[in-house]
Design a protein around this motif. Structure first.
Motif, PDB file in Angstrom:
ATOM      1  N   TYR A  47       2.615 -22.731   5.915  1.00 45.31           N
ATOM      2  CA  TYR A  47       2.820 -23.245   4.398  1.00 45.31           C
ATOM      3  C   TYR A  47       3.231 -21.997   3.403  1.00 45.31           C
ATOM      4  O   TYR A  47       3.737 -22.131   2.334  1.00 45.31           O
ATOM      5  N   HIS A  48       2.462 -20.979   3.634  1.00 49.23           N
ATOM      6  CA  HIS A  48       2.611 -19.707   2.800  1.00 49.23           C
ATOM      7  C   HIS A  48       3.909 -19.122   3.320  1.00 49.23           C
ATOM      8  O   HIS A  48       4.865 -18.763   2.566  1.00 49.23           O
ATOM      9  N   HIS A  49       3.871 -18.427   4.401  1.00 51.72           N
ATOM     10  CA  HIS A  49       4.809 -17.598   5.016  1.00 51.72           C
ATOM     11  C   HIS A  49       6.245 -18.352   5.059  1.00 51.72           C
ATOM     12  O   HIS A  49       7.412 -17.450   4.707  1.00 51.72           O
ATOM     13  N   CYS A  50       6.332 -19.424   5.372  1.00 48.57           N
ATOM     14  CA  CYS A  50       7.651 -20.204   5.579  1.00 48.57           C
ATOM     15  C   CYS A  50       7.847 -21.011   4.212  1.00 48.57           C
ATOM     16  O   CYS A  50       9.013 -21.646   4.391  1.00 48.57           O
TER      17      CYS A  50
ATOM     18  N   PHE B 105       0.858  -1.168   0.067  1.00 49.19           N
ATOM     19  CA  PHE B 105       0.106  -0.035   0.017  1.00 49.19           C
ATOM     20  C   PHE B 105       0.792   1.182   0.081  1.00 49.19           C
ATOM     21  O   PHE B 105       0.484   1.944  -0.689  1.00 49.19           O
ATOM     22  N   LYS B 106       2.035   1.499   0.954  1.00 50.86           N
ATOM     23  CA  LYS B 106       2.695   2.600   1.032  1.00 50.86           C
ATOM     24  C   LYS B 106       3.532   2.913  -0.519  1.00 50.86           C
ATOM     25  O   LYS B 106       3.401   4.191  -0.586  1.00 50.86           O
ATOM     26  N   ASN B 107       3.856   1.927  -0.992  1.00 56.25           N
ATOM     27  CA  ASN B 107       4.608   2.360  -2.078  1.00 56.25           C
ATOM     28  C   ASN B 107       3.862   2.222  -3.598  1.00 56.25           C
ATOM     29  O   ASN B 107       4.345   2.733  -4.622  1.00 56.25           O
TER      30      ASN B 107
ATOM     31  N   MET C   9      -3.541 -10.247   2.119  1.00 52.73           N
ATOM     32  CA  MET C   9      -3.732 -10.260   3.455  1.00 52.73           C
ATOM     33  C   MET C   9      -2.241 -10.608   4.119  1.00 52.73           C
ATOM     34  O   MET C   9      -1.940 -10.364   5.413  1.00 52.73           O
ATOM     35  N   SER C  10      -1.399 -11.402   3.485  1.00 53.16           N
ATOM     36  CA  SER C  10      -0.169 -11.632   4.100  1.00 53.16           C
ATOM     37  C   SER C  10       0.544 -10.221   4.138  1.00 53.16           C
ATOM     38  O   SER C  10       1.315 -10.117   5.160  1.00 53.16           O
ATOM     39  N   ARG C  11       0.498  -9.552   3.357  1.00 55.89           N
ATOM     40  CA  ARG C  11       1.195  -8.116   3.341  1.00 55.89           C
ATOM     41  C   ARG C  11       0.506  -7.248   4.494  1.00 55.89           C
ATOM     42  O   ARG C  11       1.050  -6.727   5.466  1.00 55.89           O
ATOM     43  N   GLU C  12      -0.815  -7.346   4.698  1.00 61.48           N
ATOM     44  CA  GLU C  12      -1.456  -6.599   5.919  1.00 61.48           C
ATOM     45  C   GLU C  12      -1.127  -7.123   6.974  1.00 61.48           C
ATOM     46  O   GLU C  12      -1.045  -6.188   8.149  1.00 61.48           O
ATOM     47  N   MET C  13      -0.787  -8.484   7.224  1.00 65.27           N
ATOM     48  CA  MET C  13      -0.251  -8.878   8.373  1.00 65.27           C
ATOM     49  C   MET C  13       0.992  -8.341   9.041  1.00 65.27           C
ATOM     50  O   MET C  13       1.353  -8.024  10.234  1.00 65.27           O
ATOM     51  N   VAL C  14       1.899  -8.214   7.970  1.00 67.54           N
ATOM     52  CA  VAL C  14       3.101  -7.645   8.242  1.00 67.54           C
ATOM     53  C   VAL C  14       3.350  -6.137   8.196  1.00 67.54           C
ATOM     54  O   VAL C  14       4.065  -5.483   9.448  1.00 67.54           O
ATOM     55  N   GLU C  15       2.234  -5.403   7.474  1.00 65.95           N
ATOM     56  CA  GLU C  15       2.360  -3.970   7.408  1.00 65.95           C
ATOM     57  C   GLU C  15       0.948  -3.601   7.459  1.00 65.95           C
ATOM     58  O   GLU C  15       0.459  -3.291   6.322  1.00 65.95           O
TER      59      GLU C  15
END
Length: 221
Positions: A176-179, A34-36, A119-125
């Motif tokens: 299984y996704h993040h790792c 989102f930021k970039n 959602m993966s990005r949203e969990m981190v940022e």
């Protein structure tokens, strides 16, 4: 020609421009976050005027929220929470279906894969959109899982074990996704998570989780 038929082309054009912006924004948000992400790049990919985002959505933040809603709706339409398992099926079957559906959404290909990646990005940022997304999408989905787990544990949904077990189920799925980058380096020969691979993982997580929950259920309160 009636007034109703006269406005149809304009409505269709409006809806098509909006759809193109959502599709283009989904691609950009997935790629750079989102930021970039820039409105200029989104409009370029969506073949729209630079003012189109402001006209259709107001600002980039609102557009981002609409992309999350749009991608979530498409993903759930393709892979409903219980797939083809009915709500009256045994909780063990519903748990397996819930896990399988969750994994399919995470590892889906094409436009419907945006939701898992976003959602993966949203969990981190996390952004301010997360609060709305939790109330609109995540909490209802969590409610489905809590109900299933409570039935398996034979306890009220408010029991702490329901929350902990539900977190464990979801954690196994997202692992299984993040790792994935670590897994492929540790086990280079591990097969890709195609349809058959996802089925295998869903079976494992289901069996593993059910064994743990049945052990917890057997313990004295």
């Amino acid at each position: 020609m009636s007034s109703k038929s006269k406005i149809k082309p304009a409505d269709a054009s409006h809806d098509e421009t909006r759809r193109q912006l959502l599709e283009a924004a989904g691609e950009v948000f997935v790629e750079v976050g989102f930021k970039n992400a820039t409105v200029r790049e989104i409009c370029r990919r969506g073949n729209a005027n630079i003012a189109a985002v402001n006209y259709h959505f107001g600002d980039k933040e609102t557009l981002y929220m609409e992309v999350l809603r749009y991608s979530s709706a498409r993903a759930l339409e393709k892979y409903p929470p219980l797939l083809n398992v009915g709500p009256s099926a045994p909780p063990e079957k519903r748990l397996r279906a819930f896990i399988h559906s969750f994994l399919l959404r995470i590892f889906d290909k094409g436009p419907t894969s945006w939701h898992g990646k976003l959602m993966s990005r949203e969990m981190v940022e996390p952004t301010r959109a997360l609060d709305s997304l939790i109330e609109e999408r995540i909490r209802p989905m969590a409610g489905h899982l809590w109900k299933i787990v409570a039935e398996i544990l034979d306890c009220p949904p408010e029991d702490e074990r329901v929350r902990l077990c539900s977190f464990s189920v979801v954690s196994q799925c997202v692992f299984y996704h993040h790792c994935r980058p670590v897994m492929t380096r540790l086990f280079p020969d591990q097969p890709a998570l195609d349809a058959a691979g996802i089925e295998k993982v869903a079976d494992h997580i289901s069996r593993f989780s059910l064994a743990a929950m049945k052990a917890l259920s057997a313990r004295k309160h």
